[in-house]
Write an enzyme that holds these catalytic residues in place. Structure first.
Site, PDB file in Angstrom:
ATOM      1  N   ASP A  88     -49.707  61.182   8.843  1.00 22.11           N
ATOM      2  CA  ASP A  88     -48.505  61.618   9.590  1.00 22.11           C
ATOM      3  C   ASP A  88     -47.981  60.495  10.485  1.00 22.11           C
ATOM      4  O   ASP A  88     -46.811  60.123  10.422  1.00 22.11           O
ATOM      5  CB  ASP A  88     -48.827  62.823  10.487  1.00 22.11           C
ATOM      6  CG  ASP A  88     -48.831  64.126   9.722  1.00 22.11           C
ATOM      7  OD1 ASP A  88     -48.962  64.079   8.484  1.00 22.11           O
ATOM      8  OD2 ASP A  88     -48.716  65.195  10.360  1.00 22.11           O
TER       9      ASP A  88
ATOM     10  N   PRO B 208     -39.092  71.357  13.187  1.00 18.78           N
ATOM     11  CA  PRO B 208     -39.743  72.619  13.513  1.00 18.78           C
ATOM     12  C   PRO B 208     -41.210  72.390  13.930  1.00 18.78           C
ATOM     13  O   PRO B 208     -41.894  71.554  13.342  1.00 18.78           O
ATOM     14  CB  PRO B 208     -39.656  73.436  12.225  1.00 18.78           C
ATOM     15  CG  PRO B 208     -39.052  72.561  11.190  1.00 18.78           C
ATOM     16  CD  PRO B 208     -38.589  71.289  11.819  1.00 18.78           C
TER      17      PRO B 208
ATOM     18  N   ALA C 289     -46.604  64.100  15.783  1.00 16.72           N
ATOM     19  CA  ALA C 289     -46.630  62.640  15.613  1.00 16.72           C
ATOM     20  C   ALA C 289     -45.276  62.034  15.969  1.00 16.72           C
ATOM     21  O   ALA C 289     -45.203  60.964  16.579  1.00 16.72           O
ATOM     22  CB  ALA C 289     -47.009  62.289  14.176  1.00 16.72           C
TER      23      ALA C 289
HETATM   24  O1  PMV Z   1     -49.481  67.849  10.024  1.00 15.19           O
HETATM   25  P1  PMV Z   1     -49.462  68.513   8.712  1.00 15.19           P
HETATM   26  O2  PMV Z   1     -49.468  69.984   8.742  1.00 15.19           O
HETATM   27  O3  PMV Z   1     -48.445  67.896   7.798  1.00 15.19           O
HETATM   28  O4  PMV Z   1     -50.867  68.196   7.982  1.00 15.19           O
HETATM   29  C1  PMV Z   1     -51.267  66.928   7.685  1.00 15.19           C
HETATM   30  C2  PMV Z   1     -51.867  66.894   6.340  1.00 15.19           C
HETATM   31  C3  PMV Z   1     -53.330  67.218   6.185  1.00 15.19           C
HETATM   32  O5  PMV Z   1     -53.719  66.501   5.013  1.00 15.19           O
HETATM   33  C4  PMV Z   1     -53.526  68.691   5.979  1.00 15.19           C
HETATM   34  C5  PMV Z   1     -54.167  66.765   7.373  1.00 15.19           C
HETATM   35  C6  PMV Z   1     -54.285  65.262   7.531  1.00 15.19           C
HETATM   36  O6  PMV Z   1     -54.726  64.840   8.598  1.00 15.19           O
HETATM   37  O7  PMV Z   1     -53.963  64.493   6.606  1.00 15.19           O
END
Ligand code: PMV
Length: 319
Positions: free
Chosen positions: A152, A101, A110
């Site tokens: 990520d 999603p 990513a």
């Molecule tokens: O991409 P997301 O929504 O899983 O966010 C990554 C996690 C955060 O810690 C909020 C941002 C980061 O760069 O680590």
């Protein structure tokens, strides 16, 4: 017709989101039930040269060479070309399909980057060390996220559960026991960039409060690592609840996420929290395996758009 296909998994952050941007540790695991898949296929006879992007899900149907210079895909093509010393790309269609999603904290951006790099490398009969694929994906993450921690792209590139501290080599995590999670999509899209920027604003305004919360999250992550490696896994539930309470104080939860978390706990989950940037996106709940269906159904009745049940096993074949 020459053709090459590659994919990359989604991910969740089990513990430590947001604090990880501020050098505290975090734990993430890949989720193989959802994937970004990229197919690169030879294209002939249309008079146009280079890469034709066909990615309706992310509203991208155009020749790569007319993308704005700051577009993440344009940056990806440019950095990859430099890394593999290719002057121009051949005439190909690059199709992106993702079951991850979008804008939901499951790493769709990513995963698309990593799958695209892998597919182009495969098509061009080139290779790059995995560290370099990860570093390239990180450059693209900067475009999506502003100041990403790098967790990520790392968990998605290596496809391993990881213990991660920004700027240091990550550790592959092996769990002593299997554990089951229910992941539920709130259906509310959320832009990590904005939520991360809000946390930064809060941190600048009230540094002591935010630093204390980051420390608290960091120590939850250290405890979680101990439990994952030594058991008992059921104790992770309490840590997830504590992590969620700190995330709420950081201002990154939302009534909708809290409602889903409460529904999971009420249905028998051992603990639950948001995962990723927050405000919208996904929540994750730790469950006993035989309760997974009940918790999943309860989350759907509470309004989750979709749910995924995933079991992390100690004998991960890639470990
Ligand atoms: O991409 P997301 O929504 O899983 O966010 C990554 C996690 C955060 O810690 C909020 C941002 C980061 O760069 O680590």
């Amino acid at each position: 017709m020459k053709k090459f296909q590659a994919s990359a998994p989604g991910k969740i952050i089990l513990f430590g989101e947001h604090a990880v941007v501020y050098q505290r540790p975090a734990i993430a695991i890949p989720i193989h039930q959802v994937q970004a898949t990229v197919t690169v296929e030879e294209r002939t006879n249309d008079g146009q040269h280079g890469i034709l992007l066909d990615a309706p899900q992310i509203k991208l149907q155009s020749m790569a060479n007319i993308l704005p210079l700051d577009h993440p895909m344009e940056i990806l093509f440019r950095l990859l070309a430099t890394a593999i010393e290719v002057e121009t790309y051949p005439d190909v269609t690059l199709r992106i399909h993702s079951s991850i999603p979008l804008a939901s904290g499951m790493g769709s951006g990513a995963a698309i980057s990593v799958a695209t790099i892998r597919a182009l490398l495969g098509y061009l009969d080139k290779t790059l060390p995995i560290e370099q694929i990860n570093a390239l994906a990180y450059q693209i993450e900067k475009k999506y996220h502003g100041t990403p921690s790098g967790i990520d792209n790392t968990v998605i590139t290596y496809e391993q559960p990881i213990f991660f501290i920004r700027g240091t080599p990550f550790l592959k995590l092996k769990s002593v026991q299997e554990f089951t999670l229910v992941i539920a999509d709130s259906g509310i899209p959320s832009t990590t960039l904005e939520v991360v920027a809000d946390v930064r604003k809060g941190w600048q305004e009230e540094p002591q409060v935010f630093e204390a919360l980051f420390d608290q999250i960091g120590s939850i992550v250290l405890d979680a690592r101990q439990i994952i490696e030594n058991g008992p896994i059921s104790s992770l539930g309490t840590l997830m609840n504590s992590n969620q309470s700190a995330l709420r104080k950081l201002g990154v939860s939302s009534p909708r996420l809290d409602y889903l978390i409460d529904a999971a706990i009420f249905a028998g989950a051992l603990g639950a929290k948001l995962s990723g940037g927050g405000r919208g996106g996904n929540i994750i709940a730790l469950v006993e395996k035989n309760k997974a269906d009940d918790v999943s159904l309860a989350l759907q009745s509470a309004g989750a758009r979709s749910t995924i049940i995933t079991t992390e096993t100690p004998d991960n074949p890639k470990a």
